[in-house]
Design a protein around this motif. Structure first.
Motif, mmCIF file in Angstrom:
data_model
loop_
_atom_site.group_PDB
_atom_site.id
_atom_site.type_symbol
_atom_site.label_atom_id
_atom_site.label_comp_id
_atom_site.label_asym_id
_atom_site.label_seq_id
_atom_site.Cartn_x
_atom_site.Cartn_y
_atom_site.Cartn_z
ATOM 1 N N ARG A 161 -38.359 30.132 6.827
ATOM 2 C CA ARG A 161 -37.426 31.168 7.262
ATOM 3 C C ARG A 161 -38.159 32.453 7.624
ATOM 4 N N VAL A 162 -39.233 32.743 6.902
ATOM 5 C CA VAL A 162 -39.986 33.949 7.217
ATOM 6 C C VAL A 162 -40.694 33.797 8.561
ATOM 7 N N GLU A 163 -41.090 32.591 8.930
ATOM 8 C CA GLU A 163 -41.712 32.380 10.234
ATOM 9 C C GLU A 163 -40.704 32.559 11.367
ATOM 10 N N VAL A 164 -39.487 32.082 11.153
ATOM 11 C CA VAL A 164 -38.441 32.286 12.155
ATOM 12 C C VAL A 164 -38.115 33.772 12.283
ATOM 13 N N TYR A 165 -38.060 34.450 11.136
ATOM 14 C CA TYR A 165 -37.794 35.884 11.154
ATOM 15 C C TYR A 165 -38.924 36.637 11.859
ATOM 16 N N PHE A 166 -40.148 36.257 11.587
ATOM 17 C CA PHE A 166 -41.296 36.899 12.224
ATOM 18 C C PHE A 166 -41.268 36.687 13.733
ATOM 19 N N ALA A 167 -40.958 35.467 14.168
ATOM 20 C CA ALA A 167 -40.922 35.185 15.598
ATOM 21 C C ALA A 167 -39.832 35.994 16.305
ATOM 22 N N SER A 168 -38.704 36.179 15.650
ATOM 23 C CA SER A 168 -37.619 36.945 16.271
ATOM 24 C C SER A 168 -37.951 38.427 16.376
ATOM 25 N N ARG A 169 -38.741 38.948 15.436
ATOM 26 C CA ARG A 169 -39.069 40.368 15.445
ATOM 27 C C ARG A 169 -40.264 40.704 16.332
ATOM 28 N N THR A 170 -41.088 39.729 16.633
ATOM 29 C CA THR A 170 -42.327 39.998 17.380
ATOM 30 C C THR A 170 -42.349 39.339 18.753
ATOM 31 N N ARG A 171 -41.253 38.801 19.227
ATOM 32 C CA ARG A 171 -41.273 38.052 20.487
ATOM 33 C C ARG A 171 -41.556 38.940 21.700
ATOM 34 N N LEU A 172 -41.314 40.243 21.604
ATOM 35 C CA LEU A 172 -41.516 41.144 22.736
ATOM 36 C C LEU A 172 -42.863 41.847 22.707
ATOM 37 N N LEU A 173 -43.691 41.579 21.718
ATOM 38 C CA LEU A 173 -44.992 42.235 21.623
ATOM 39 C C LEU A 173 -45.991 41.612 22.593
ATOM 40 N N PRO A 174 -46.986 42.356 23.052
ATOM 41 C CA PRO A 174 -48.013 41.770 23.932
ATOM 42 C C PRO A 174 -48.824 40.710 23.191
#
Length: 449
Positions: A161-174
């Protein structure tokens, strides 16, 4: 009259030759999609096989294409491969062991047929991510995963779940910055054997650190920064919040990030080296409303009343309440790692009420945990973190602090007593003893004549 056992309700067929009547407010749908409805009578299943050898290699798909749900349902109604015959016997043993009902057992068999239809090769192991799409075809997830794991045919590739949360929060980063953050997250979760060594952290801890780091990193990305190697100490000082309650954890978590990247040689200089956090935030624990605690102790649900009593009288944590097992309570004493607690009288009364309800509601369950739900009765897992608190406004952490605070005032701020009674550290116990007012000054000894 017309509904068949194990079949979904067919309103069109029921009203074909007349109006089918129902009692008011008793008609409901538990499923988002209708049950499997074979077009022809099902043939008798083949006898179960005792062996199944999965393929060593995996044939990768050339391209992904969403299958037609109607075609999948039609093929699954007649699917009868070696895998499903082998797993059918595992399902029967699993259902008998855990006391599954006939509908749940049939749902798992149906789900296995769906998986046999959906996967590429008939002798491949099944990935957990393929099981997660079964609700679109009216399949079962949790019990099917249990059966596949028991049969040794499951490849658990589910992201945390933390990986899914991380991906959702960082998807717009370079991309360079995202790769650096992914490296830090992997070290946080799995630990590291190279210097600086560290153990893997709990996913909840990683989530808290992500919550503090991502807003700062996102602001840098919006300002044109593409990699964390460009960050300097001045950038960190300008980005951290000014409030003490947010500044200290922000600096601590940024130090964890850059320390990991420096050890992996992904940055040249650690910009957090030499930064001081200053004094940490000091928050004072506050007591709860006594009337609210009394109402929760008298709650009609026996599980909620017992959970509140365990925390209100013995200051257990929410994690400890969730993972309590039946064997932890013997002769009126609760045994925890490093602690043996004689249960209070009100706790024993509520414990008896819950055990009676538990035995009557799930008489054949083999789940060793004290608290059960309808979802975990047929498994060996503990309940979710919101059980049994979802029916009350109290939270275990606030209730635990209220109990420790009351004990600190009752014993006059005895630090050693709080540490021994509740398993606290010196620093944690001082948070409660600081709320106790200073006692009378000691009498000065008389001087000799």
């Amino acid at each position: 009259m017309l509904q068949e056992p194990g079949r979904a309700l067919d309103l069109v067929g029921a009203n074909k030759h007349g109006q089918q009547m129902f009692f008011a407010n008793m008609h409901f749908h538990r499923r988002r999609t209708p049950r499997l409805r074979p077009h022809r009578p099902r043939r008798r299943p083949s006898p179960p096989t005792g062996t199944f050898t999965p393929a060593v290699g995996v044939q990768l798909a050339l391209f992904d294409m969403a299958p037609d749900p109607e075609v999948v349902r039609a093929r699954a109604a007649w699917e009868d491969g070696e895998l499903t015959r082998y797993c059918h016997q595992v399902v029967l043993e699993h259902a008998e062991k855990f006391g599954w009902s006939a509908p749940r057992r049939n749902d798992v068999v149906r789900s296995l047929r769906l998986l046999q239809t959906l996967r590429g090769a008939p002798d491949e192991k099944i990935r957990a991510t393929d099981v997660l799409v079964l609700p679109a075809y009216d399949g079962n997830i949790a019990s099917t995963l249990d059966v596949l794991a028991a049969a040794g045919l499951l490849i658990d590739d589910r992201p945390l779940r933390v990986e899914v949360y991380f991906a959702s929060r960082t998807r717009l980063l370079p991309e360079p910055m995202r790769t650096e953050l992914e490296t830090w997250l992997r070290v946080m979760l799995d630990g590291s054997k190279q210097a600086p060594r560290q153990r893997g952290r709990d996913p909840a801890t990683a989530r808290v650190k992500i919550l503090a780091i991502v807003p700062i990193v996102t602001a840098w990305a919006q300002a044109g920064v593409t990699t964390l190697a460009e960050i300097t100490s001045d950038d960190i000082i300008a980005a951290i919040p000014s409030a003490t309650a947010k500044r200290v954890p922000a600096v601590t978590r940024m130090r964890s990030l850059f320390k990991t990247l420096k050890a992996r040689r992904m940055i040249f200089i650690d910009p957090t080296r030499g930064l001081t956090t200053g004094p940490g935030p000091s928050n004072m624990p506050l007591p709860l409303d006594t009337a609210a605690i009394r109402d929760a102790l008298a709650f009609p649900d026996p599980a909620t009343a017992l959970g509140v009593a365990l925390v209100a009288f013995h200051a257990l944590t929410g994690h400890q309440v969730r993972h309590l097992q039946l064997t932890d309570i013997i002769d009126g004493r609760l045994t925890l790692p490093g602690r043996s607690i004689p249960l209070a009288g009100p706790v024993r009364v509520r414990l008896t009420a819950w055990l009676d309800y538990r035995a009557g509601r799930w008489p054949h369950t083999i789940n060793p945990h004290l608290f059960l739900t309808q979802f975990t009765a047929g498994r060996l897992t503990p309940p979710s973190h919101v059980f049994p608190w979802k029916k009350t406004t109290l939270r275990p952490q606030a209730l635990r602090e209220d109990r420790i605070l009351a004990e600190a005032h009752a014993n006059g701020g005895d630090l050693r007593a709080l540490c021994d009674l509740f398993g606290l550290s010196i620093e944690a116990a001082q948070r409660y003893t600081h709320t106790v007012g200073p006692g009378p000054a000691p009498a000065k000894p008389r001087s000799r004549p």
